[in-house]
Design an enzyme around this catalytic site. Structure first.
Site, PDB file in Angstrom:
ATOM      1  CG  HIS A  13      -0.218  -0.056   2.527  1.00 30.05           C
ATOM      2  ND1 HIS A  13       0.123  -1.260   3.111  1.00 30.05           N
ATOM      3  CD2 HIS A  13       0.235   0.903   3.361  1.00 30.05           C
ATOM      4  CE1 HIS A  13       0.748  -1.020   4.257  1.00 30.05           C
ATOM      5  NE2 HIS A  13       0.832   0.290   4.433  1.00 30.05           N
ATOM      6  CB  THR A  14       1.848   3.857  -1.511  1.00 25.69           C
ATOM      7  OG1 THR A  14       2.675   4.989  -1.251  1.00 25.69           O
ATOM      8  CG2 THR A  14       1.105   4.066  -2.827  1.00 25.69           C
TER       9      THR A  14
END
Length: 158
Positions: free
Chosen positions: A69-70
């Site tokens: 994720h980011t």
């Protein structure tokens, strides 16, 4: 928060082709791009941001699961993809096991609550052995989508 709030049906990959971590992330980000969630001109930047997050510590959380994720300023809402790897991917997981179930998330930096709620929902559902087993056995995007909807409706024991 429910899976249907952030997972795009068009970004489900029941049979990942990639076998290396970065290639898997690229394949899943491509699914989000093809679903219209991320713009082509931002693709490389988003992949780099996810890889940079992986350098801080693997998002392979154990039990055959990874949640790369980011946060990225080019998206205006949380979006996610789901993928299943039959052969498994070395994600440098905490338990050393290969990863078979992957959820990729990209969210805007100004919506940290959505990001955390999505991660919490994913980790809660993935603690359910039946959910994981059914997800691994799913062979079509429709099967996976139906499973996510069942999870949203609390049809699993978590």
């Amino acid at each position: 928060m429910k899976f249907s709030d952030f997972i795009r049906k068009e970004a489900i990959r029941p049979r990942l082709e990639a076998t290396e971590k970065e290639d898997v992330i690229r394949e899943m980000a491509t699914a989000l791009m093809e679903a219209g969630e991320i713009a082509e001109e931002n693709f490389d930047s988003i992949v780099q941001a996810i890889m940079k997050r992986e350098e801080l510590g693997s998002t392979g959380i154990g039990r055959g699961v990874a949640v790369p994720h980011t946060k990225h300023p080019t998206v205006n809402k949380l979006c996610g993809a789901v993928a299943v790897s039959e052969g498994g991917v070395d994600f440098e997981s905490l338990d050393g096991e290969k990863v078979h179930l992957l959820f990729l998330l990209v969210s805007p930096p100004d919506r940290p609550g959505d990001h955390l709620r999505a991660l919490e929902n994913i980790s809660r559902q993935l603690r359910d052995d039946s959910f994981c087993r059914f997800l691994k056995q799913s062979s079509t995007s429709e099967d996976i989508w139906q499973l996510l909807e069942e999870a949203d409706n609390n049809q699993f024991g978590s």
